[in-house]
Structures are given as C-alpha cells and as structure tokens.
Design a protein around this motif. Structure first.
Motif, PDB file in Angstrom:
ATOM      1  N   VAL A 126       0.834  -1.201   0.000  1.00  0.00           N
ATOM      2  CA  VAL A 126       0.000   0.000   0.000  1.00  0.00           C
ATOM      3  C   VAL A 126       0.866   1.248   0.000  1.00  0.00           C
ATOM      4  O   VAL A 126       0.614   2.205  -0.738  1.00  0.00           O
ATOM      5  N   ARG A 127       1.897   1.255   0.822  1.00  0.00           N
ATOM      6  CA  ARG A 127       2.785   2.415   0.890  1.00  0.00           C
ATOM      7  C   ARG A 127       3.424   2.704  -0.468  1.00  0.00           C
ATOM      8  O   ARG A 127       3.548   3.859  -0.884  1.00  0.00           O
ATOM      9  N   GLN A 128       3.833   1.644  -1.157  1.00  0.00           N
ATOM     10  CA  GLN A 128       4.443   1.814  -2.473  1.00  0.00           C
ATOM     11  C   GLN A 128       3.445   2.396  -3.466  1.00  0.00           C
ATOM     12  O   GLN A 128       3.772   3.302  -4.241  1.00  0.00           O
ATOM     13  N   ARG A 129       2.214   1.889  -3.433  1.00  0.00           N
ATOM     14  CA  ARG A 129       1.188   2.388  -4.354  1.00  0.00           C
ATOM     15  C   ARG A 129       0.851   3.844  -4.061  1.00  0.00           C
ATOM     16  O   ARG A 129       0.681   4.646  -4.986  1.00  0.00           O
ATOM     17  N   VAL A 130       0.722   4.179  -2.801  1.00  0.00           N
ATOM     18  CA  VAL A 130       0.379   5.552  -2.422  1.00  0.00           C
ATOM     19  C   VAL A 130       1.475   6.517  -2.857  1.00  0.00           C
ATOM     20  O   VAL A 130       1.199   7.580  -3.425  1.00  0.00           O
ATOM     21  N   ALA A 131       2.731   6.148  -2.593  1.00  0.00           N
ATOM     22  CA  ALA A 131       3.843   7.008  -2.983  1.00  0.00           C
ATOM     23  C   ALA A 131       3.877   7.214  -4.497  1.00  0.00           C
ATOM     24  O   ALA A 131       4.069   8.335  -4.979  1.00  0.00           O
ATOM     25  N   ALA A 132       3.659   6.143  -5.254  1.00  0.00           N
ATOM     26  CA  ALA A 132       3.683   6.244  -6.713  1.00  0.00           C
ATOM     27  C   ALA A 132       2.517   7.087  -7.216  1.00  0.00           C
ATOM     28  O   ALA A 132       2.675   7.884  -8.152  1.00  0.00           O
ATOM     29  N   ALA A 133       1.336   6.940  -6.610  1.00  0.00           N
ATOM     30  CA  ALA A 133       0.158   7.690  -7.045  1.00  0.00           C
ATOM     31  C   ALA A 133       0.324   9.180  -6.770  1.00  0.00           C
ATOM     32  O   ALA A 133      -0.010  10.022  -7.616  1.00  0.00           O
ATOM     33  N   LEU A 134       0.822   9.517  -5.593  1.00  0.00           N
ATOM     34  CA  LEU A 134       1.023  10.931  -5.263  1.00  0.00           C
ATOM     35  C   LEU A 134       2.090  11.561  -6.149  1.00  0.00           C
ATOM     36  O   LEU A 134       1.983  12.716  -6.556  1.00  0.00           O
ATOM     37  N   LEU A 135       3.121  10.783  -6.468  1.00  0.00           N
ATOM     38  CA  LEU A 135       4.163  11.273  -7.365  1.00  0.00           C
ATOM     39  C   LEU A 135       3.591  11.543  -8.749  1.00  0.00           C
ATOM     40  O   LEU A 135       3.919  12.551  -9.391  1.00  0.00           O
ATOM     41  N   ALA A 136       2.701  10.666  -9.200  1.00  0.00           N
ATOM     42  CA  ALA A 136       2.128  10.789 -10.543  1.00  0.00           C
ATOM     43  C   ALA A 136       1.319  12.061 -10.713  1.00  0.00           C
ATOM     44  O   ALA A 136       1.247  12.616 -11.814  1.00  0.00           O
ATOM     45  N   VAL A 137       0.706  12.554  -9.631  1.00  0.00           N
ATOM     46  CA  VAL A 137      -0.120  13.766  -9.726  1.00  0.00           C
ATOM     47  C   VAL A 137       0.573  14.982  -9.108  1.00  0.00           C
ATOM     48  O   VAL A 137      -0.045  16.029  -8.928  1.00  0.00           O
ATOM     49  N   GLY A 138       1.858  14.843  -8.782  1.00  0.00           N
ATOM     50  CA  GLY A 138       2.617  15.964  -8.244  1.00  0.00           C
ATOM     51  C   GLY A 138       2.226  16.382  -6.845  1.00  0.00           C
ATOM     52  O   GLY A 138       2.367  17.547  -6.472  1.00  0.00           O
ATOM     53  N   MET A 139       1.751  15.418  -6.038  1.00  0.00           N
ATOM     54  CA  MET A 139       1.292  15.744  -4.685  1.00  0.00           C
ATOM     55  C   MET A 139       2.095  15.009  -3.614  1.00  0.00           C
ATOM     56  O   MET A 139       1.645  14.885  -2.478  1.00  0.00           O
ATOM     57  N   GLU A 140       3.302  14.539  -3.977  1.00  0.00           N
ATOM     58  CA  GLU A 140       4.089  13.764  -3.011  1.00  0.00           C
ATOM     59  C   GLU A 140       4.469  14.572  -1.781  1.00  0.00           C
ATOM     60  O   GLU A 140       4.598  14.031  -0.680  1.00  0.00           O
TER      61      GLU A 140
END
Length: 285
Positions: A126-140
């Motif tokens: 889950v942590r990996q998916r969340v980090a990748a998703a936030l990175l994809a939309v510029g919200m990391e």
C-alpha cells in the motif's frame, strides 16, 4: 438516430449495449445507450447538463446497474455480485466532479491508502502504491497534509491519486475541469497526458467542444440519455451535422480555419488536415 460506432476487433475495453436506466422519480438517465471505449484511447463524452453523462459514468464501474441492456468490460459482462464489483472497481477508477464527495479521510496519505487497503494488500504494498500515485499527480509533498487545508485543484489531484493507487486500466473523470482556473486546468492536463502515456485509458465528461477537440482521440456525443455518435477527433471538421443534431457548434478553431480557407488565406496544399489548436493554426499562417 442510431449511434455511429467505431470499432476494430479485439480493441474494446468498455462497452455499453443498448443500456436504459430510469430514476425512481421517472427521470430518464439513459435511453437505449450504446458506447464503445477502446483500449489505450483518450475519450471525451460531450453533452449538455442533464444529457446523461454522470448516469453513464455510474454504469461504467457498477454504481448503477442497467434496467435493460448490457455492460461489458474487456469482453465480459459485468458481474454485479460483491466479488465481481470489487474486481471491476479495481480496474475502472472514477473521479467525481466535486472532490468533496470523494475525500473523507483526515490526511492525504490516509485517503489515498483507503482503496488499496480494501483490496487486502500488505501495508508495504500500500505504501508503495500511495507514494507512486502521489508522485504521478505531483502531490508527493502533501502526503501528511490535512485534506481540508487543500485548494480545490489540489483536492482534485488527491482524488485522482486515490484512484491511481488502485492501479486502474480505465480512468473515468466527471467534468474534471469544472471549478479550475486556467493554470490548474493546464496542470491537470499534464497529469492526464502522463497517465495516458503509461497506458491508462481515459474517459472524461465535458460540455466544452473546443477542449474535447484538441484533447481527445474520440468524441462521444450524448443527448437525452443516448449516445448519438462516436466521432474521430481528426475528422470532426466534417461532422458538423452530427454536432448540430445535439446542439453543439463546430470547434472555434475549425470555424476560423474554414473562413481562412474560404478567403484564400490558406490552401489545401498547406493544410492537409484541419488544425486542432490555435497554435497549429497560427503556425500555418
């Protein structure tokens, strides 16, 4: 008027076949609606307010079930049982028009984590998916921010991240540009283009024919709950009758191009295809 369906073998990701749906108050949501979305395409569903766009979208991931007709995903009829809907919603992600309808956790990270945890994934995954998703939309950088402190545009990005964390194949967005200023719209378009480059199929609703023309591969026209035509964006200049039938004008850049051609300012030799943006038209001039 029967829908014009663009189709090639083995290319269909989502299909609505003669779907009808009415609400308890008698209002018609969809009326014998047929629609095909191809793998890897960018699609704009375009129609006036009340034409059935949101109702159609709610059929895409099983929030609503047809009262007649059939919905297929990747060639298979949707299973409306609990297991079938869970599987469908892991592949078809939906972003609502109002982000406050979709965000309910205290922090950004908690909200984006909700879907993957519901899939039963381990915390590390889950942590990996969340980090990748936030990175994809510029919200990391906003992972630990309180959701209620975000701007409207930032909330929309978090909604998209929450859907991306489910690793969908099809992303459905209901009026994603609504409520965004010009800068926010441009930023969101960059995000959508990057997602498309990653292989995600995109379907969004809009009533803006100019935006749909310059962004989409295909435009699906909807009126009174029925998809009246599916048009290749590159051919839209020749589809004025189909547009006018649902009360839509030709895109402004097409009208301007046609007038310049009629005045002799441009020739067929210089313009083998109709430009889709004002930038392309200015380059020809």
């Amino acid at each position: 008027m029967k829908p014009t369906v663009l189709n090639t073998p083995n290319s269909n990701l989502l299909e609505l076949e003669h779907v009808s749906f009415s609400y308890p108050d008698g209002g018609i949501g969809l009326d014998d609606c047929t629609l095909i979305i191809r793998h890897g395409s960018r699609n704009a569903l375009i129609g006036a307010n009340g034409s059935g766009k949101t109702t159609l979208f709610q059929h895409c991931n099983g929030l609503l079930q047809p009262q007649s007709g059939l919905v297929r995903y990747d060639g298979e009829a949707i299973d409306y049982g609990r297991k079938g809907l869970r599987q469908l919603r892991s592949k078809v992600g939906m972003v609502f028009q109002n982000p406050d309808r979709q965000l309910f956790s205290a922090s950004v990270q908690e909200d984006v984590s909700f879907g993957p945890f519901n899939l039963g994934l381990a915390e590390s995954a889950v942590r990996q998916r969340v980090a990748a998703a936030l990175l994809a939309v510029g919200m990391e950088a906003f992972a630990n921010k309180a959701v209620h402190n975000l701007s409207y545009g930032e909330k929309k990005r978090v909604c998209i991240a929450g859907v991306l964390a489910m690793e969908p194949e099809l992303l459905v967005l209901d009026e994603p540009m609504a409520g965004l200023d010009q800068r926010m719209q441009e930023e969101l378009l960059i995000v959508l283009d990057e997602l498309h480059e990653r292989g995600i199929t995109l379907l969004l609703a809009t009533h803006d024919i100019d935006f749909a023309y310059r962004w989409a591969d295909r435009l699906h026209l909807i009126s009174a709950g029925r998809c009246t035509a599916t048009l290749e964006a590159a051919d839209l200049a020749d589809c004025g009758d189909a547009l006018s039938a649902v009360g839509l004008p030709l895109p402004k850049v097409v009208e301007l191009h046609n007038r310049l051609m009629a005045k002799g300012a441009l020739s067929n030799e210089r313009t083998p295809r109709t430009p889709r943006t004002h930038g392309e038209l200015l380059a020809l001039l």
